[in-house]
Design a protein around this motif. Structure first.
Motif, short mmCIF file in Angstrom:
data_model
loop_
_atom_site.label_atom_id
_atom_site.label_comp_id
_atom_site.label_asym_id
_atom_site.label_seq_id
_atom_site.Cartn_x
_atom_site.Cartn_y
_atom_site.Cartn_z
N ALA A 24 19.43 -7.41 -5.59
CA ALA A 24 18.47 -8.63 -5.15
C ALA A 24 17.47 -8.94 -5.94
O ALA A 24 16.99 -10.25 -5.83
N ALA A 25 16.85 -7.93 -6.58
CA ALA A 25 15.95 -8.22 -7.60
C ALA A 25 16.07 -9.02 -8.71
O ALA A 25 15.14 -9.65 -9.13
N GLU A 26 17.60 -9.36 -9.02
CA GLU A 26 17.98 -10.15 -10.18
C GLU A 26 18.41 -11.29 -9.52
O GLU A 26 18.99 -12.26 -10.20
N ASP A 27 18.73 -11.55 -8.11
CA ASP A 27 19.54 -12.70 -7.41
C ASP A 27 18.53 -13.16 -6.23
O ASP A 27 18.41 -12.84 -5.45
N PRO A 28 17.92 -14.34 -6.56
CA PRO A 28 17.01 -14.80 -5.49
C PRO A 28 17.72 -15.06 -4.30
O PRO A 28 17.13 -15.60 -3.21
N GLY A 29 19.07 -15.42 -4.31
CA GLY A 29 19.90 -15.84 -3.26
C GLY A 29 20.33 -14.87 -2.29
O GLY A 29 21.18 -15.03 -1.39
N LEU A 30 19.93 -13.57 -2.79
CA LEU A 30 20.54 -12.39 -1.94
C LEU A 30 19.12 -11.70 -1.49
O LEU A 30 18.13 -11.44 -2.35
N ARG A 31 19.15 -11.21 -0.21
CA ARG A 31 17.97 -10.33 0.34
C ARG A 31 18.85 -9.17 0.92
O ARG A 31 19.65 -9.36 1.60
N VAL A 32 18.15 -8.25 0.68
CA VAL A 32 18.65 -6.89 1.40
C VAL A 32 17.39 -6.10 2.08
O VAL A 32 16.25 -5.94 1.90
N ARG A 33 17.84 -5.88 3.38
CA ARG A 33 16.89 -5.04 4.10
C ARG A 33 17.72 -3.52 4.45
O ARG A 33 18.95 -3.58 4.89
N VAL A 34 16.97 -2.44 4.45
CA VAL A 34 17.48 -1.17 4.57
C VAL A 34 17.02 -0.70 5.81
O VAL A 34 15.54 -0.55 5.79
N LEU A 35 17.51 -0.71 6.89
CA LEU A 35 16.90 0.23 7.85
C LEU A 35 17.04 1.94 7.78
O LEU A 35 18.01 2.48 7.07
N THR A 49 24.03 6.20 4.15
CA THR A 49 23.80 7.29 3.29
C THR A 49 24.55 7.53 2.00
O THR A 49 24.60 8.41 1.20
N ASP A 50 25.46 6.32 1.53
CA ASP A 50 26.06 6.42 0.55
C ASP A 50 25.44 5.84 -0.78
O ASP A 50 25.83 5.63 -1.76
N GLY A 51 24.23 5.51 -0.77
CA GLY A 51 23.55 4.86 -1.91
C GLY A 51 23.74 3.48 -2.12
O GLY A 51 23.02 2.99 -3.00
N THR A 52 24.48 2.64 -1.19
CA THR A 52 24.72 1.12 -1.33
C THR A 52 23.32 0.27 -1.37
O THR A 52 23.27 -0.41 -1.79
N GLY A 53 22.63 1.03 -0.25
CA GLY A 53 21.23 0.31 -0.09
C GLY A 53 20.28 0.12 -1.37
O GLY A 53 19.86 -0.87 -1.61
N GLU A 54 20.26 1.10 -2.01
CA GLU A 54 19.49 1.20 -3.29
C GLU A 54 19.95 0.30 -4.41
O GLU A 54 19.35 -0.34 -4.70
N ARG A 55 21.12 0.47 -4.40
CA ARG A 55 22.07 -0.45 -5.60
C ARG A 55 21.93 -1.83 -5.11
O ARG A 55 21.75 -2.86 -5.87
#
Length: 258
Positions: free
Chosen positions: A54-65, A43-49
């Motif tokens: 990740a949108a600018e780094d193809p080596g990074l994938r993010v999943r937000v539960l 709930t600290d906003g880290t998921g959105e950031r």
């Protein structure tokens, strides 16, 4: 940047870690490709950031539960996606900056050399480590040694380690536990019972102060009670498994092989 691995990935579960998460992810990305992060209902906003990163780094994938489910549940979510994508091994590390990202290549190389094993970090503590937690983990490690019939688990709680994905998913799918703080310890015990040999590598651990951006969700009463219940369950099952474990140890077969 590191070359893309098709078999091994870094998996970071995170819950309300704040700014420290971003330095952890950047340090991991500097050492490995790919890095996946499962944001466990933060709930600290880290998921959105992180998603913007990740949108600018193809080596990074993010999943937000959508809501907090616990460390083990977040790891399992990532493992299942990793398996579907064809990955065979995942190095898990905490998001709070305690684990040494610079050792990621060392652990991955050890896993690639012996893919049938689990590569476990054996913590080397400095003066920042709370004495109560250091002593407490000795108790948990003692129970783990007994539960695995001394298969060689160097530390049961240190979450910087490489797992074989298919084996860990199979273990977690068969019972409802291992979804929260009990995940790390129960994972190594049940994997050892499954025949996955532990390989231990020393690794430093640093407990960051609040001024350094350190975040801890550990609660002594709640989490020690959870560990006590976990070891009680494991000991009951250990007694039932003991004859088979003794036979395997006498024969020198997994997880007791050289």
């Amino acid at each position: 940047m590191p070359d893309v691995s098709r078999t091994h990935l870094v998996l970071i579960p995170s819950y309300n870690t704040g700014e420290r998460l971003f330095s952890t992810v950047k340090a991991a990305r500097a050492q490995w490709n790919p890095v996946w992060v499962v944001v466990d209902g933060s709930t600290d906003g880290t998921g959105e950031r992180l998603q913007r990163m990740a949108a600018e780094d193809p080596g990074l994938r993010v999943r937000v539960l959508p809501h907090n489910q616990g460390k083990g549940a977040a790891v399992l979510h990532g493992l299942r996606e990793a398996q579907q994508a064809g990955y065979t091994h995942a190095l898990t590390m905490d998001s709070d900056g305690q684990h040494p990202a610079d050792l990621i290549p060392t652990f991955m190389q050890a896993s690639q050399a012996r893919p049938e094993t689990m590569v476990l970090g054996r913590p080397v503590f400095d003066a920042s480590a709370p004495l109560l937690r250091v002593r407490g983990r000795r108790v948990s490690n003692g129970w783990t040694q007994l539960e695995t019939l001394f298969a060689g688990v160097g530390d049961s709680l240190y979450g910087f380690r490489v797992y074989p994905v298919a084996d860990l998913i199979a273990v977690m799918a068969r019972q409802p536990w291992m979804r929260r703080f009990d995940f790390d310890t129960e994972a190594v015990v049940r994997l050892a019972w499954r025949g996955v040999k532990p390989v231990n590598i020393d690794a430093p651990v640093k407990y960051l102060t609040a001024e350094e951006g350190g975040v801890s969700h550990f609660r002594y009463g709640r989490d020690n009670l959870l560990l006590t219940w976990m070891h009680t369950r494991l000991m009951v099952e250990f007694v039932l498994r003991l004859p088979g474990l003794v036979i395997r140890k006498l024969r020198g077969v997994a997880p007791f092989q050289a």
